[in-house]
Design a protein around this motif. Sequence first.
Motif, PDB file in Angstrom:
ATOM      1  N   ALA A  18       0.855  -1.190   0.000  1.00  0.00           N
ATOM      2  CA  ALA A  18       0.000   0.000   0.000  1.00  0.00           C
ATOM      3  C   ALA A  18       0.889   1.237   0.000  1.00  0.00           C
ATOM      4  O   ALA A  18       2.025   1.199   0.439  1.00  0.00           O
ATOM      5  CB  ALA A  18      -0.891  -0.001   1.237  1.00  0.00           C
ATOM      6  N   ALA A  19       0.357   2.310  -0.487  1.00  0.00           N
ATOM      7  CA  ALA A  19       1.125   3.550  -0.532  1.00  0.00           C
ATOM      8  C   ALA A  19       1.409   4.052   0.880  1.00  0.00           C
ATOM      9  O   ALA A  19       0.585   3.910   1.765  1.00  0.00           O
ATOM     10  CB  ALA A  19       0.357   4.612  -1.313  1.00  0.00           C
ATOM     11  N   ALA A  20       2.578   4.606   1.058  1.00  0.00           N
ATOM     12  CA  ALA A  20       2.945   5.167   2.356  1.00  0.00           C
ATOM     13  C   ALA A  20       2.121   6.406   2.631  1.00  0.00           C
ATOM     14  O   ALA A  20       1.591   7.033   1.717  1.00  0.00           O
ATOM     15  CB  ALA A  20       4.437   5.513   2.357  1.00  0.00           C
ATOM     16  N   GLY A  21       2.039   6.779   3.903  1.00  0.00           N
ATOM     17  CA  GLY A  21       1.218   7.902   4.307  1.00  0.00           C
ATOM     18  C   GLY A  21       1.701   9.255   3.850  1.00  0.00           C
ATOM     19  O   GLY A  21       0.897  10.142   3.606  1.00  0.00           O
ATOM     20  N   LEU A  22       2.986   9.440   3.715  1.00  0.00           N
ATOM     21  CA  LEU A  22       3.508  10.739   3.298  1.00  0.00           C
ATOM     22  C   LEU A  22       3.817  10.703   1.810  1.00  0.00           C
ATOM     23  O   LEU A  22       4.517   9.821   1.328  1.00  0.00           O
ATOM     24  CB  LEU A  22       4.784  11.088   4.062  1.00  0.00           C
ATOM     25  N   ALA A  23       3.321  11.679   1.105  1.00  0.00           N
ATOM     26  CA  ALA A  23       3.549  11.755  -0.338  1.00  0.00           C
ATOM     27  C   ALA A  23       4.814  12.556  -0.627  1.00  0.00           C
ATOM     28  O   ALA A  23       5.250  13.380   0.190  1.00  0.00           O
ATOM     29  CB  ALA A  23       2.359  12.429  -1.010  1.00  0.00           C
ATOM     30  N   VAL A  24       5.382  12.335  -1.777  1.00  0.00           N
ATOM     31  CA  VAL A  24       6.514  13.139  -2.227  1.00  0.00           C
ATOM     32  C   VAL A  24       6.071  14.606  -2.218  1.00  0.00           C
ATOM     33  O   VAL A  24       4.979  14.940  -2.666  1.00  0.00           O
ATOM     34  CB  VAL A  24       6.968  12.703  -3.635  1.00  0.00           C
ATOM     35  N   GLY A  25       6.912  15.454  -1.662  1.00  0.00           N
ATOM     36  CA  GLY A  25       6.608  16.876  -1.557  1.00  0.00           C
ATOM     37  C   GLY A  25       6.040  17.279  -0.201  1.00  0.00           C
ATOM     38  O   GLY A  25       6.056  18.454   0.151  1.00  0.00           O
ATOM     39  N   TYR A 152      11.370  11.197  -1.802  1.00  0.00           N
ATOM     40  CA  TYR A 152      11.187   9.850  -2.345  1.00  0.00           C
ATOM     41  C   TYR A 152      10.592   8.957  -1.261  1.00  0.00           C
ATOM     42  O   TYR A 152      10.931   9.099  -0.086  1.00  0.00           O
ATOM     43  CB  TYR A 152      12.540   9.274  -2.809  1.00  0.00           C
ATOM     44  N   VAL A 153       9.722   8.039  -1.676  1.00  0.00           N
ATOM     45  CA  VAL A 153       9.124   7.066  -0.753  1.00  0.00           C
ATOM     46  C   VAL A 153       9.203   5.683  -1.393  1.00  0.00           C
ATOM     47  O   VAL A 153       8.871   5.514  -2.567  1.00  0.00           O
ATOM     48  CB  VAL A 153       7.628   7.369  -0.476  1.00  0.00           C
ATOM     49  N   HIS A 154       9.654   4.708  -0.618  1.00  0.00           N
ATOM     50  CA  HIS A 154       9.626   3.308  -1.055  1.00  0.00           C
ATOM     51  C   HIS A 154       8.946   2.513   0.052  1.00  0.00           C
ATOM     52  O   HIS A 154       9.442   2.456   1.168  1.00  0.00           O
ATOM     53  CB  HIS A 154      11.035   2.776  -1.314  1.00  0.00           C
ATOM     54  N   ASP A 155       7.799   1.943  -0.251  1.00  0.00           N
ATOM     55  CA  ASP A 155       6.976   1.251   0.740  1.00  0.00           C
ATOM     56  C   ASP A 155       6.769  -0.182   0.267  1.00  0.00           C
ATOM     57  O   ASP A 155       5.935  -0.431  -0.603  1.00  0.00           O
ATOM     58  CB  ASP A 155       5.637   1.997   0.872  1.00  0.00           C
ATOM     59  N   ASP A 156       7.566  -1.105   0.800  1.00  0.00           N
ATOM     60  CA  ASP A 156       7.515  -2.491   0.355  1.00  0.00           C
ATOM     61  C   ASP A 156       8.068  -3.363   1.480  1.00  0.00           C
ATOM     62  O   ASP A 156       9.160  -3.099   1.985  1.00  0.00           O
ATOM     63  CB  ASP A 156       8.367  -2.634  -0.912  1.00  0.00           C
ATOM     64  N   MET A 157       7.338  -4.396   1.866  1.00  0.00           N
ATOM     65  CA  MET A 157       7.801  -5.268   2.941  1.00  0.00           C
ATOM     66  C   MET A 157       9.033  -6.080   2.537  1.00  0.00           C
ATOM     67  O   MET A 157       9.761  -6.565   3.384  1.00  0.00           O
ATOM     68  CB  MET A 157       6.674  -6.197   3.407  1.00  0.00           C
ATOM     69  N   ASN A 158       9.303  -6.212   1.253  1.00  0.00           N
ATOM     70  CA  ASN A 158      10.499  -6.900   0.792  1.00  0.00           C
ATOM     71  C   ASN A 158      11.670  -5.918   0.904  1.00  0.00           C
ATOM     72  O   ASN A 158      11.643  -4.858   0.270  1.00  0.00           O
ATOM     73  CB  ASN A 158      10.303  -7.353  -0.655  1.00  0.00           C
ATOM     74  N   PRO A 159      12.708  -6.269   1.659  1.00  0.00           N
ATOM     75  CA  PRO A 159      13.814  -5.332   1.859  1.00  0.00           C
ATOM     76  C   PRO A 159      14.762  -5.195   0.678  1.00  0.00           C
ATOM     77  O   PRO A 159      15.617  -4.307   0.667  1.00  0.00           O
ATOM     78  CB  PRO A 159      14.558  -5.927   3.060  1.00  0.00           C
ATOM     79  N   LEU A 165      17.300   1.809  -4.146  1.00  0.00           N
ATOM     80  CA  LEU A 165      16.383   2.855  -4.592  1.00  0.00           C
ATOM     81  C   LEU A 165      16.526   4.141  -3.786  1.00  0.00           C
ATOM     82  O   LEU A 165      16.452   5.235  -4.338  1.00  0.00           O
ATOM     83  CB  LEU A 165      14.946   2.342  -4.566  1.00  0.00           C
ATOM     84  N   THR A 166      16.762   4.025  -2.487  1.00  0.00           N
ATOM     85  CA  THR A 166      16.945   5.244  -1.694  1.00  0.00           C
ATOM     86  C   THR A 166      18.277   5.904  -2.037  1.00  0.00           C
ATOM     87  O   THR A 166      18.370   7.130  -2.093  1.00  0.00           O
ATOM     88  CB  THR A 166      16.827   4.997  -0.176  1.00  0.00           C
ATOM     89  N   LEU A 167      19.310   5.109  -2.299  1.00  0.00           N
ATOM     90  CA  LEU A 167      20.589   5.686  -2.701  1.00  0.00           C
ATOM     91  C   LEU A 167      20.447   6.423  -4.033  1.00  0.00           C
ATOM     92  O   LEU A 167      20.949   7.546  -4.193  1.00  0.00           O
ATOM     93  CB  LEU A 167      21.673   4.612  -2.806  1.00  0.00           C
TER      94      LEU A 167
END
Length: 176
Positions: A18-25, A152-159, A165-167
Amino acid sequence: MRLFPVLAAIAVVAAPAAAAGLAVGAKAPTFATRGAIAGKVVNIDLAQQLKKGPVVLYFFPAAFTGGCNAEAHAFAEAIPDFQKAGATVIGMSADDVPTLQKFSAEKCAGKFAVASAGPAVIKNYDVALAAMGKSLTKRTSYVIGKDGRVAYVHDDMNPAQHVALTLAAVQKLRRG
């Protein structure tokens, strides 16, 4: 019962994430809490960290579980790349500080801070996850620019992709 199989089951049920609570921006909520680096208790203040540059704030479900151990190791290995891009990495979970002291030394190789996310932080970042009656956090990574805004937001239970992606997001910020 071990927590990791439960988390793995949650990852399967939750996919796609599911999408994370905080959106880009969005303005990232500031906080101050305690955590650990290399087994030593430290104070973590997001506003202070942002003065130095971007922050990768990565939430993980629970210390000493398979995916969280792997993710911490991967972040530890990539710390020189994050530093080169001017970013600070902070891991966050609902674990208590004594647990994080041990985790920071053993699984994070003493290379970055891990901090205890209290109920307000968990709510403000919309990362609450409940399993086995425990309060946990979803595996969500935020890259927060020096301006305090979510870049940037990455929301995924798979590590698997959180570090890469964050780098990439931090490097993109650096390039402007």
